[in-house]
Scaffold this motif. Structure first.
Motif, PDB file in Angstrom:
ATOM      1  N   PHE A 199       0.918  -1.537   0.162  1.00 52.88           N
ATOM      2  CA  PHE A 199       0.282   0.054  -0.120  1.00 52.88           C
ATOM      3  C   PHE A 199       0.741   1.169   0.339  1.00 52.88           C
ATOM      4  CE2 PHE A 199      -2.636  -3.318   1.769  1.00 52.88           C
ATOM      5  CZ  PHE A 199      -4.186  -3.509   0.832  1.00 52.88           C
ATOM      6  N   VAL A 200       1.626   1.591  -1.120  1.00 51.06           N
ATOM      7  CA  VAL A 200       2.793   3.025  -1.316  1.00 51.06           C
ATOM      8  C   VAL A 200       1.065   3.956  -1.449  1.00 51.06           C
ATOM      9  CG1 VAL A 200       3.963   3.749  -3.245  1.00 51.06           C
ATOM     10  CG2 VAL A 200       4.010   1.140  -2.340  1.00 51.06           C
ATOM     11  N   GLN A 201       1.794   4.780  -0.390  1.00 53.50           N
ATOM     12  CA  GLN A 201       1.274   6.018  -0.281  1.00 53.50           C
ATOM     13  C   GLN A 201       2.909   7.350  -0.707  1.00 53.50           C
ATOM     14  OE1 GLN A 201      -1.435   4.617   3.162  1.00 53.50           O
ATOM     15  NE2 GLN A 201      -1.583   6.850   1.931  1.00 53.50           N
ATOM     16  N   TYR A 202       2.236   8.407  -0.757  1.00 48.95           N
ATOM     17  CA  TYR A 202       3.199   9.261  -2.178  1.00 48.95           C
ATOM     18  C   TYR A 202       3.246  10.023  -0.706  1.00 48.95           C
ATOM     19  CZ  TYR A 202       1.699   6.878  -6.206  1.00 48.95           C
ATOM     20  OH  TYR A 202       1.428   5.702  -7.206  1.00 48.95           O
ATOM     21  N   GLU A 203       4.853  11.121  -1.505  1.00 44.96           N
ATOM     22  CA  GLU A 203       5.576  12.197  -1.463  1.00 44.96           C
ATOM     23  C   GLU A 203       6.527  11.809  -0.224  1.00 44.96           C
ATOM     24  OE1 GLU A 203       3.268  15.544  -2.478  1.00 44.96           O
ATOM     25  OE2 GLU A 203       3.626  14.644  -4.075  1.00 44.96           O
ATOM     26  N   GLU A 204       5.835  12.890   0.854  1.00 49.86           N
ATOM     27  CA  GLU A 204       6.142  12.548   2.499  1.00 49.86           C
ATOM     28  C   GLU A 204       5.771  11.203   3.682  1.00 49.86           C
ATOM     29  OE1 GLU A 204       3.831  15.667   5.259  1.00 49.86           O
ATOM     30  OE2 GLU A 204       5.348  16.782   3.867  1.00 49.86           O
ATOM     31  N   GLY A 207       8.297   7.731   2.793  1.00 47.79           N
ATOM     32  CA  GLY A 207       9.212   7.092   4.284  1.00 47.79           C
ATOM     33  C   GLY A 207       9.412   6.199   5.179  1.00 47.79           C
ATOM     34  N   PRO A 208       7.836   7.006   5.873  1.00 46.76           N
ATOM     35  CA  PRO A 208       7.714   6.267   7.341  1.00 46.76           C
ATOM     36  C   PRO A 208       6.768   5.247   7.398  1.00 46.76           C
ATOM     37  CG  PRO A 208       7.136   9.410   6.678  1.00 46.76           C
ATOM     38  CD  PRO A 208       7.524   8.165   6.061  1.00 46.76           C
ATOM     39  N   HIS A 209       5.954   5.466   6.196  1.00 48.34           N
ATOM     40  CA  HIS A 209       5.132   3.780   6.064  1.00 48.34           C
ATOM     41  C   HIS A 209       5.705   2.847   5.879  1.00 48.34           C
ATOM     42  CE1 HIS A 209       1.046   5.443   5.232  1.00 48.34           C
ATOM     43  NE2 HIS A 209       1.380   6.368   6.587  1.00 48.34           N
ATOM     44  N   LYS A 210       7.163   3.014   5.189  1.00 43.06           N
ATOM     45  CA  LYS A 210       7.783   1.858   4.945  1.00 43.06           C
ATOM     46  C   LYS A 210       8.489   1.167   5.940  1.00 43.06           C
ATOM     47  CE  LYS A 210      12.251   0.240   1.654  1.00 43.06           C
ATOM     48  NZ  LYS A 210      11.312  -0.777   1.513  1.00 43.06           N
ATOM     49  N   GLN A 230      -1.652  15.591   2.566  1.00 46.15           N
ATOM     50  CA  GLN A 230      -1.160  14.213   2.850  1.00 46.15           C
ATOM     51  C   GLN A 230      -1.559  12.942   3.390  1.00 46.15           C
ATOM     52  OE1 GLN A 230       2.120  13.522   1.941  1.00 46.15           O
ATOM     53  NE2 GLN A 230       1.628  15.397   0.796  1.00 46.15           N
ATOM     54  N   GLY A 231      -2.650  12.264   2.535  1.00 50.03           N
ATOM     55  CA  GLY A 231      -3.136  11.099   3.664  1.00 50.03           C
ATOM     56  C   GLY A 231      -4.284  11.525   3.749  1.00 50.03           C
ATOM     57  N   VAL A 361      10.607  14.334  16.704  1.00 50.07           N
ATOM     58  CA  VAL A 361       9.359  13.912  16.411  1.00 50.07           C
ATOM     59  C   VAL A 361       8.447  13.432  14.747  1.00 50.07           C
ATOM     60  CG1 VAL A 361       7.343  12.291  17.792  1.00 50.07           C
ATOM     61  CG2 VAL A 361       9.256  13.389  18.613  1.00 50.07           C
ATOM     62  N   GLY A 362       8.875  12.959  14.219  1.00 47.83           N
ATOM     63  CA  GLY A 362       8.164  12.463  12.921  1.00 47.83           C
ATOM     64  C   GLY A 362       7.355  11.422  12.919  1.00 47.83           C
ATOM     65  N   ARG A 363       6.472  11.682  11.499  1.00 43.44           N
ATOM     66  CA  ARG A 363       5.113  10.360  10.919  1.00 43.44           C
ATOM     67  C   ARG A 363       5.979   8.970  11.899  1.00 43.44           C
ATOM     68  NH1 ARG A 363       0.570  11.947   9.049  1.00 43.44           N
ATOM     69  NH2 ARG A 363       1.374  13.797   7.445  1.00 43.44           N
ATOM     70  N   THR A 364       7.270   8.694  11.198  1.00 46.21           N
ATOM     71  CA  THR A 364       7.644   8.001  11.815  1.00 46.21           C
ATOM     72  C   THR A 364       7.035   6.697  13.057  1.00 46.21           C
ATOM     73  OG1 THR A 364       9.060   7.089   9.727  1.00 46.21           O
ATOM     74  CG2 THR A 364       9.579   5.515  11.346  1.00 46.21           C
ATOM     75  N   HIS A 365       7.805   7.738  13.736  1.00 49.81           N
ATOM     76  CA  HIS A 365       7.995   7.776  15.569  1.00 49.81           C
ATOM     77  C   HIS A 365       5.748   7.712  15.488  1.00 49.81           C
ATOM     78  CE1 HIS A 365      11.391  10.156  14.717  1.00 49.81           C
ATOM     79  NE2 HIS A 365      11.855   9.211  14.467  1.00 49.81           N
TER      80      HIS A 365
END
Length: 823
Positions: A199-204, A207-210, A230-231, A361-365
């Protein structure tokens, strides 16, 4: 007596011997000609040449204008020292009204006839949806059409519905797409697709989703169509090609609402966490635009509530066109995901591991260790196309219950032609249809393909695209089939149904009784919602709601809760309630109830905001005793469309009220009049700036009538919220208080919005009702009303007034009028 007055009396020396002129001429000379003689002409009004009896349209307009101004006591201005007595006013009003009545039938209309007009884009799509039996908005048939020009906000005025060569080409393309997609689609066995990852989602987000879950989930973070995007849209990366053929498809989604109970400040997200998250489905086309951005064709296909506790399967059946792929949206999601992440990073970074906090703190965190609210989708299943028992809806709608029959092809095409052309076919019509079909057969096309190509031709025919009247040219009244079409498109925005066509064929529709019976039948049908929506959009210009949207930062609520949709719904439900119950049109000016859902209840600060849930939808709510609401002018939709999205202006809103509520269009400002802004330094409120502007006598002539209509609405901000003060200026200066008092030209004053409405009800109900009649007749006939139409409009008005100003009475009397029945 002044020289001009003597000249006027001298020029009518013979006429002045009549009782009418003995009353009128001295009155004009004493109270009017100071400002409205030939040299002065204040407000573009000149009375030197006015005389009785009325012999032309200009005189008729002037007579009605004088009657209106005297009735409202707007003229002479109350500040003039010399004022006529009540007896003098009444005598002149009586003389002029008698003159207006005497002129009936003696003044010729300049062009009181509807020009042959085409279907508006709205009517075009409605007609095709009716003829083919299913929604067509998934095709976006009018998406590439030239932008339609409404005339005074009305989209049915014939003279504004221009047909260009480009539009003709678009009609051909649309007919080809519609017939091909709905009737020419190949037979295909159902297929099934199952997506569990990638479920690839684009742009910013990529990276966090991967990093967080290697594209295992499809996540929705914000409402669609935000600034950063974004989302807001979730697509299926492995299904970009879309479905292979147009049809019905079953979609199943394993979804969960994540962190609706988050401890983060709700203000960061701008949404109501007490309400469950909603998941919507819209179509997407990867060949048209970025798949994760808004697209021109994205009607809502389905919507469901997302569970909180654990992932659950959500099922829906939707229609998708060939090549479309389903996309998922979060309709009541946060207003902007990127801003939310930044805000959490600033306020809550201490909750995360130090190694994260140091770098931010980014979206990945947040996805791994935080409580970021979002919708998470783990699996998606698609199956289709789903077979429809007995044949497709389109097949049955176009060809009949047995579907296409080669041996009866011409008869089936003739039957469709009568529905499409909205009248019996002529011999010439049948010849054209037969020739098209037989030509394609001669070119070795199959009978079905020949029939489909003939359908395309018929959908490009002027008989389909235009209201091409078949009434005899010598007749001034519409024949039964033309009248049936006008009635149906007025009240449904769609073609006549079988019963209406049958009544027309039996020559019964021309009788007043049957026309009223059919009008009532159409009004109580659910399809009348099309009339309510379209007419309210035109009359109040609600079609422009959102054309000047407020800034997202200052009015996040407007976007987060989709307030434009709620605002329109309130007005439409209120109109429909009055129509259903024949409620008095005075309630448009003031009422002790309205219709609100949870969103509007919060905006209006009503008690129901604590008890209503979004799932409850709109409810009738009492606002008895509420001095902040009541009537159209207390509705957020009206207050928003009459502002500019950034600030309010008594002038802008005053002009809107004058034009749309009272039917008085102010003249444009002269070229010599300066804008409001210059030479107003030191003024702190709009009232102070306008006071300086009105010190110019040229400006004051119009503003003394416009501004009182707008000052009362200053207690509402640009999206209709009540306010006591304006925004606080920079520095330590206190926020200026709103002064919503005002004074009419008649001298009547009001202290605020509530008192203002009282004056409208007491003094302007008749003017409002006449204007509403004019607007409805303009919408229904496809032409603007002329001065000569005033006689019939007055007949309608008197009938409406005698029946308690009922809205349904107004509609029925208008539909049975000479104006509606005439060409």
């Amino acid at each position: 007596m002044r020289f001009v007055g003597l000249a006027l009396v001298a020029s009518f020396a013979h006429a002045a011997e009549t009782p009418a002129h003995k009353v009128l001429l001295p009155f004009l000379d004493q109270y009017c000609l100071k400002c409205h003689d030939t040299p002065t002409q204040k407000g573009d009004r000149e009375f030197d040449s006015f005389k009785l009896p009325l012999t032309n349209v200009a005189g008729l307009i002037t007579a009605k204008d004088i009657v209106d101004q005297l009735t409202l006591r707007e003229m002479p201005p109350h500040k003039e020292k010399v004022q006529p007595s009540d007896e003098e006013r009444l005598a002149v009003i009586r003389v002029l009204r008698e003159g207006i009545v005497a002129a009936r039938g003696k003044i010729e209309s300049t062009a009181a006839r509807t020009v042959m007009r085409r279907l508006s884009n709205r009517e075009y799509e409605n007609t095709l949806a009716t003829l083919f039996g299913r929604r067509v908005d998934t095709l976006g048939l009018t998406a590439e059409f030239p932008k339609e020009k409404a005339s005074e906000h009305i989209d049915t005025i014939g003279k504004s519905l221009v047909t260009s060569g480009f539009l003709v080409d678009q009609y051909f393309q649309s007919a080809n797409r519609l017939v091909g997609a709905r009737l020419g689609r190949p037979e295909m066995a159902p297929q099934a697709w199952h997506f569990t990852g990638n479920f690839v989602q684009y742009e910013e987000l990529q990276g966090p989703h991967k990093a967080a879950f290697n594209f295992k989930y499809l996540c929705l973070y914000e409402q669609p169509n935000t600034d950063t995007r974004q989302g807001g849209y979730g697509h299926i990366e492995d299904f970009l090609k879309g479905v292979p053929v147009s049809g019905l498809y079953d979609i199943e989604v394993l979804a969960q609402a994540m962190h609706r109970d988050t401890h983060y400040d709700p203000a960061i997200f701008g949404i109501d966490f007490s309400e469950p998250f909603l998941l919507g489905v819209v179509p997407g086309d990867s060949t048209k635009n970025h798949i994760h951005y808004p697209q021109a064709i994205e009607p809502l296909l389905a919507q469901a509530t997302v569970p909180d506790e654990k992932p659950e399967w959500i099922k829906c059946r939707v229609w998708l066109e060939a090549g479309q792929t389903p996309r998922f949206i979060f309709p009541n999601g946060p207003y902007e995901s990127r801003a939310a992440v930044l805000a959490i990073n600033k306020r809550y970074k201490g909750e995360f591991d130090a190694k994260f906090a140091n770098g931010g703190v980014g979206r990945t965190h947040l996805l791994k260790d935080g409580k970021l609210p979002h919708i998470r989708i783990g699996e998606i299943k698609i199956a289709g196309p789903i077979a429809e028992p007995g044949g497709s809806v389109e097949e049955i709608a176009v060809f009949g219950e047995k579907g296409f029959q080669a041996k009866q092809a011409l008869d089936q095409l003739y039957a469709f032609g009568e529905r499409a052309y909205r009248r019996p076919l002529t011999r010439a019509d049948r010849a054209v249809i037969r020739k098209s079909y037989e030509t394609r057969i001669g070119e070795k096309a199959t009978p079905r393909q020949a029939a489909l190509d003939t359908l395309k031709m018929m959908l490009c025919s002027p008989s389909f695209l235009y209201f091409s009247e078949i009434t005899n040219e010598r007749e001034t009244k519409l024949g039964p089939y033309d009248l049936a079409a006008r009635l149906s498109y007025t009240l449904w925005g769609a073609p006549p149904d079988r019963e209406l066509m049958t009544v027309a064929g039996a020559q019964k529709l021309s009788t007043s009784k049957e026309l009223r019976n059919q009008s009532v039948r159409l009004l109580v049908d659910d399809r009348a919602g099309g009339f309510v929506n379209a007419f309210v959009d035109a009359w109040l210009n609600l079609r422009d709601l959102g054309s000047q949207p407020p800034a997202r930062e200052s009015t996040r609520l407007y976007y987060a809760e989709n307030l434009p949709e709620a605002m329109k719904t309130e007005v439409r439900l209120f109109f429909r309630d009055l129509l259903r119950n024949n409620g008095s049109v005075q309630r448009f000016l003031d009422a002790d109830y309205t219709f609100a859902d949870k969103r509007l209840a919060k905006l209006y600060d009503l008690p129901e905001q604590k008890t209503l849930r979004i799932a409850d939808g709109f409810q009738r709510v009492s606002i008895a005793g509420n001095r902040q609401r009541g009537g159209l002018l207390g509705m957020a939709g009206v207050l928003t469309v009459s502002a500019n999205g950034v600030e309010t202006s008594p002038v802008t809103r005053g002009v809107w009220v004058s034009e749309n509520i009272l039917g008085a269009k102010p003249p444009p400002p002269p070229d010599v009049v300066p804008a409001i802004e210059p030479d107003v330094s030191g003024a702190t409120t709009i009232r102070e700036r306008l006071a300086k502007h009105r010190s110019d006598p040229t400006c004051n002539e119009c503003h003394r009538k416009i501004d009182p209509l707008g000052f009362s609405l200053e207690t509402f901000d640009p999206i209709g919220r009540w306010r006591e003060t304006y925004a606080k200026p920079k520095g330590k200066t206190a926020a200026p208080k709103v002064d919503s008092s005002g004074e009419f030209g008649s001298g009547k004053t009001y202290t605020g919005f509530h008192d203002f409405k009282g004056i409208l009800v007491a003094d302007r109900t008749d003017a409002f009702t006449r204007h509403l009649i004019k607007q409805f007749l303009s919408y229904a006939t496809g032409r603007h009303m002329e001065a000569i139409d005033a006689f019939v409009i007055e007949d309608i008005f008197q009938a409406v007034k005698n029946d308690g100003y009922g809205l349904r009475t107004l509609i029925l009397e208008s539909l049975d009028s000479e104006i509606f029945r005439s060409r």
